[in-house]
Design a protein around this motif. Structure first.
Motif, mmCIF file in Angstrom:
data_model
loop_
_atom_site.group_PDB
_atom_site.id
_atom_site.type_symbol
_atom_site.label_atom_id
_atom_site.label_comp_id
_atom_site.label_asym_id
_atom_site.label_seq_id
_atom_site.Cartn_x
_atom_site.Cartn_y
_atom_site.Cartn_z
ATOM 1 N N GLU A 187 8.696 11.650 0.913
ATOM 2 C CA GLU A 187 8.014 12.913 0.629
ATOM 3 C C GLU A 187 7.667 12.997 -0.849
ATOM 4 N N LYS A 188 6.511 13.605 -1.122
ATOM 5 C CA LYS A 188 6.087 13.845 -2.496
ATOM 6 C C LYS A 188 6.708 15.139 -2.986
ATOM 7 N N PRO A 189 7.032 15.214 -4.228
ATOM 8 C CA PRO A 189 6.948 14.133 -5.209
ATOM 9 C C PRO A 189 8.065 13.129 -4.968
ATOM 10 N N ILE A 190 7.738 11.860 -5.060
ATOM 11 C CA ILE A 190 8.715 10.804 -4.806
ATOM 12 C C ILE A 190 9.727 10.756 -5.948
ATOM 13 N N SER A 191 10.971 10.560 -5.599
ATOM 14 C CA SER A 191 12.017 10.476 -6.622
ATOM 15 C C SER A 191 11.955 9.129 -7.322
ATOM 16 N N GLU A 192 12.499 9.063 -8.514
ATOM 17 C CA GLU A 192 12.537 7.804 -9.248
ATOM 18 C C GLU A 192 13.353 6.768 -8.472
ATOM 19 N N PHE A 193 14.439 7.206 -7.878
ATOM 20 C CA PHE A 193 15.290 6.299 -7.080
ATOM 21 C C PHE A 193 14.478 5.672 -5.948
ATOM 22 N N ASP A 194 13.727 6.495 -5.213
ATOM 23 C CA ASP A 194 12.944 5.986 -4.085
ATOM 24 C C ASP A 194 11.838 5.058 -4.563
ATOM 25 N N SER A 222 8.204 16.651 11.088
ATOM 26 C CA SER A 222 9.262 15.714 11.469
ATOM 27 C C SER A 222 8.752 14.623 12.414
ATOM 28 N N GLU A 223 7.719 14.922 13.198
ATOM 29 C CA GLU A 223 7.169 13.913 14.101
ATOM 30 C C GLU A 223 6.568 12.739 13.325
ATOM 31 N N ASP A 224 5.967 13.031 12.157
ATOM 32 C CA ASP A 224 5.405 11.958 11.330
ATOM 33 C C ASP A 224 6.505 11.020 10.844
ATOM 34 N N ARG A 225 7.607 11.587 10.410
ATOM 35 C CA ARG A 225 8.722 10.761 9.934
ATOM 36 C C ARG A 225 9.274 9.908 11.081
ATOM 37 N N LYS A 226 9.476 10.515 12.242
ATOM 38 C CA LYS A 226 9.989 9.777 13.395
ATOM 39 C C LYS A 226 9.034 8.665 13.810
ATOM 40 N N GLY A 261 3.059 14.726 1.409
ATOM 41 C CA GLY A 261 3.546 16.097 1.285
ATOM 42 C C GLY A 261 3.830 16.698 2.650
ATOM 43 N N SER A 262 3.548 15.946 3.697
ATOM 44 C CA SER A 262 3.752 16.418 5.065
ATOM 45 C C SER A 262 5.242 16.553 5.357
ATOM 46 N N ILE A 319 0.856 -1.178 0.000
ATOM 47 C CA ILE A 319 0.000 0.000 0.000
ATOM 48 C C ILE A 319 0.892 1.226 0.000
ATOM 49 N N LEU A 320 0.585 2.150 -0.898
ATOM 50 C CA LEU A 320 1.225 3.459 -0.937
ATOM 51 C C LEU A 320 0.141 4.449 -0.542
ATOM 52 N N THR A 321 0.288 5.072 0.614
ATOM 53 C CA THR A 321 -0.761 5.957 1.102
ATOM 54 C C THR A 321 -0.218 7.306 1.527
#
Length: 118
Positions: A104-111, A87-91, A83-84, A51-53
């Motif tokens: 994070e959006k926009p997602i890179s091709e590498f990611d 930093s608390e969400d990432r942690k 797009g958030s 799932i990509l959400t």
């Protein structure tokens, strides 16, 4: 071929992800939903590998959606594409064993390649 569910309240993100995933994989089994309830209904009758959400879904947030996944016995990988910049969400995502990645959006091709190869 992996089955992927995309949950984002922005239809443009659905189109962009579908195009990019197809360019990377050549073919994908990708289903997209704008509303968490529709995604949960689909998951109650269908299996997906990942799932990509987004985190910001309108009615509920991505965290509440992840909690609801327990009711449909989801066993795949969950990635936040958001797009958030809170930093608390990432942690929180890094500390939560249910979450396989936070991007994070926009997602890179590498990611995106990293997600699809996982």
């Amino acid at each position: 071929m992996r089955s992927i569910l995309v949950l984002d309240d922005d239809k443009v993100q659905h189109l962009l992800l579908r195009k990019r995933v197809n360019l990377i994989t050549g073919k994908s089994n990708l289903v997209s939903f704008e509303r968490p309830g529709d995604a949960l209904n689909y998951l109650s009758a269908n299996k997906v590998d990942m799932i990509l959400t987004d985190l910001n879904l309108g009615v509920i947030d991505g965290w509440e959606f992840v909690d609801e996944l327990g009711k449909v016995d989801f066993q795949g990988k969950i990635y936040f594409l958001t797009g958030s910049i809170v930093s608390e969400d990432r942690k929180r995502a890094e500390a939560d064993p249910r979450i396989s990645g936070y991007f994070e959006k926009p997602i890179s091709e590498f990611d995106l390649i990293q997600i699809l190869g996982a």
